[in-house]
Design an enzyme around this catalytic site. Sequence first.
Site, PDB file in Angstrom:
ATOM      1  N   HIS A   1       0.805  -1.235   0.000  1.00 55.38           N
ATOM      2  CA  HIS A   1       0.000   0.000   0.000  1.00 55.38           C
ATOM      3  C   HIS A   1       0.840   1.288   0.000  1.00 55.38           C
ATOM      4  O   HIS A   1       0.392   2.316   0.530  1.00 55.38           O
ATOM      5  CB  HIS A   1      -0.987  -0.025   1.184  1.00 55.38           C
ATOM      6  CG  HIS A   1      -0.330  -0.067   2.539  1.00 55.38           C
ATOM      7  ND1 HIS A   1      -0.823  -0.816   3.587  1.00 55.38           N
ATOM      8  CD2 HIS A   1       0.761   0.559   3.045  1.00 55.38           C
ATOM      9  CE1 HIS A   1      -0.062  -0.658   4.644  1.00 55.38           C
ATOM     10  NE2 HIS A   1       0.907   0.187   4.343  1.00 55.38           N
TER      11      HIS A   1
ATOM     12  N   GLU B   1       3.984  -5.290   8.588  1.00 53.17           N
ATOM     13  CA  GLU B   1       2.631  -5.170   8.010  1.00 53.17           C
ATOM     14  C   GLU B   1       2.178  -6.473   7.355  1.00 53.17           C
ATOM     15  O   GLU B   1       0.984  -6.632   7.063  1.00 53.17           O
ATOM     16  CB  GLU B   1       2.598  -4.049   6.964  1.00 53.17           C
ATOM     17  CG  GLU B   1       2.742  -2.666   7.568  1.00 53.17           C
ATOM     18  CD  GLU B   1       2.845  -1.561   6.518  1.00 53.17           C
ATOM     19  OE1 GLU B   1       2.700  -0.391   6.895  1.00 53.17           O
ATOM     20  OE2 GLU B   1       3.087  -1.843   5.330  1.00 53.17           O
TER      21      GLU B   1
ATOM     22  N   HIS C   1      10.068  -3.998   4.306  1.00 53.26           N
ATOM     23  CA  HIS C   1      10.541  -2.615   4.211  1.00 53.26           C
ATOM     24  C   HIS C   1      10.792  -2.034   5.589  1.00 53.26           C
ATOM     25  O   HIS C   1      10.157  -2.440   6.567  1.00 53.26           O
ATOM     26  CB  HIS C   1       9.616  -1.717   3.392  1.00 53.26           C
ATOM     27  CG  HIS C   1       8.214  -1.474   3.896  1.00 53.26           C
ATOM     28  ND1 HIS C   1       7.285  -2.475   4.096  1.00 53.26           N
ATOM     29  CD2 HIS C   1       7.567  -0.319   4.209  1.00 53.26           C
ATOM     30  CE1 HIS C   1       6.140  -1.946   4.502  1.00 53.26           C
ATOM     31  NE2 HIS C   1       6.283  -0.625   4.592  1.00 53.26           N
TER      32      HIS C   1
ATOM     33  N   HIS D   1      -1.992   4.428   9.878  1.00 52.85           N
ATOM     34  CA  HIS D   1      -0.658   5.027  10.052  1.00 52.85           C
ATOM     35  C   HIS D   1      -0.708   6.363  10.782  1.00 52.85           C
ATOM     36  O   HIS D   1       0.084   7.262  10.501  1.00 52.85           O
ATOM     37  CB  HIS D   1       0.018   5.239   8.699  1.00 52.85           C
ATOM     38  CG  HIS D   1       0.277   3.990   7.906  1.00 52.85           C
ATOM     39  ND1 HIS D   1      -0.724   3.260   7.320  1.00 52.85           N
ATOM     40  CD2 HIS D   1       1.436   3.351   7.606  1.00 52.85           C
ATOM     41  CE1 HIS D   1      -0.193   2.227   6.672  1.00 52.85           C
ATOM     42  NE2 HIS D   1       1.109   2.262   6.833  1.00 52.85           N
TER      43      HIS D   1
END
Length: 279
Positions: A12, A240, A193, A59
């Site tokens: 995303h 995530e 990431h 977030h």
Amino acid sequence: MAKIVGGVAVTHVPYIGRALAQNLQQEPYWKPFFDGFPPVHAWLEQAKPDVVVVIYNDHGLNFFLDKMPTFAVGAAPQYMNADEGWGIPTVPPFPGDLDLSWRMIDSLIEDEFDLTTCQEMLVDHAFTLPIELLFPNRIKQPVRTVPVVQNTVQFPLPSAKRCLAFGRAIRRAIENWDSDARVLIMGTGGLSHQLDGERAGFINKPFDLEFMEKLITDPDWVTQYSIADLVELTGTQGIELLNWLTCRGALGDHVEKVHANYHIPISNTAAGLLAMASK
Ligand code: DHB
Ligand code: FE
């Protein structure tokens, strides 16, 4: 009874919003990422979902570090995105499905998942971009949505085992929903990431590829890893991938791979896409 047609797990990264807004899909940087989607669009045209349950992490838009539920479910008639910058145009609201939201909330709490229920909810890039990617015609052919937020941001995080069990409980809730709706499950974020700290830019391709394989054949494989292990293996934001695991849990014991794509990097992230049909 409602039917779960399958699931799609996808990255995303906010930068994708700018590529969509500026029509950059065929640019050399973007093409290997966007080339993953036509086979998934073709499958979705046959699968014809009416409702999408989107499992993602917020977030800091709807929940900030001062109030952080482990699991939260939206129960609003519609969900608005707030502008996150990047020059991305404001997108139209996403219609909710109140009946399914409350069905899920009742069933999940009965199943001992102590949720936060949200009758107002803002949605961020982790909800909006995956829907825009999978349903480019969503204005003409609307899909209803139920946002499900998992905390992958502020420690302590729910374990892989807990997320898989949560996904399986979501399946029970939907399967007992008295409706003829066809439901798609989405899990967003990842894959590996890390955006900050000494390991900023960290990516782990061998682990990501193994994770994508195991998600199809043996999702319980992930539960051998602690949250600390998974952060070490995938990065502080790579965690995530818990959203992918919950999505997989909702798809039942057996799934069939529809299509997979993996491309490094989009922004700082290993971009993954995995579509699975329920058997
Ligand atoms: C990036 C990735 C994310 O998952 C996110 O939420 C924000 C930014 C990135 O790689 O830029
Ligand atoms: Fe993210």
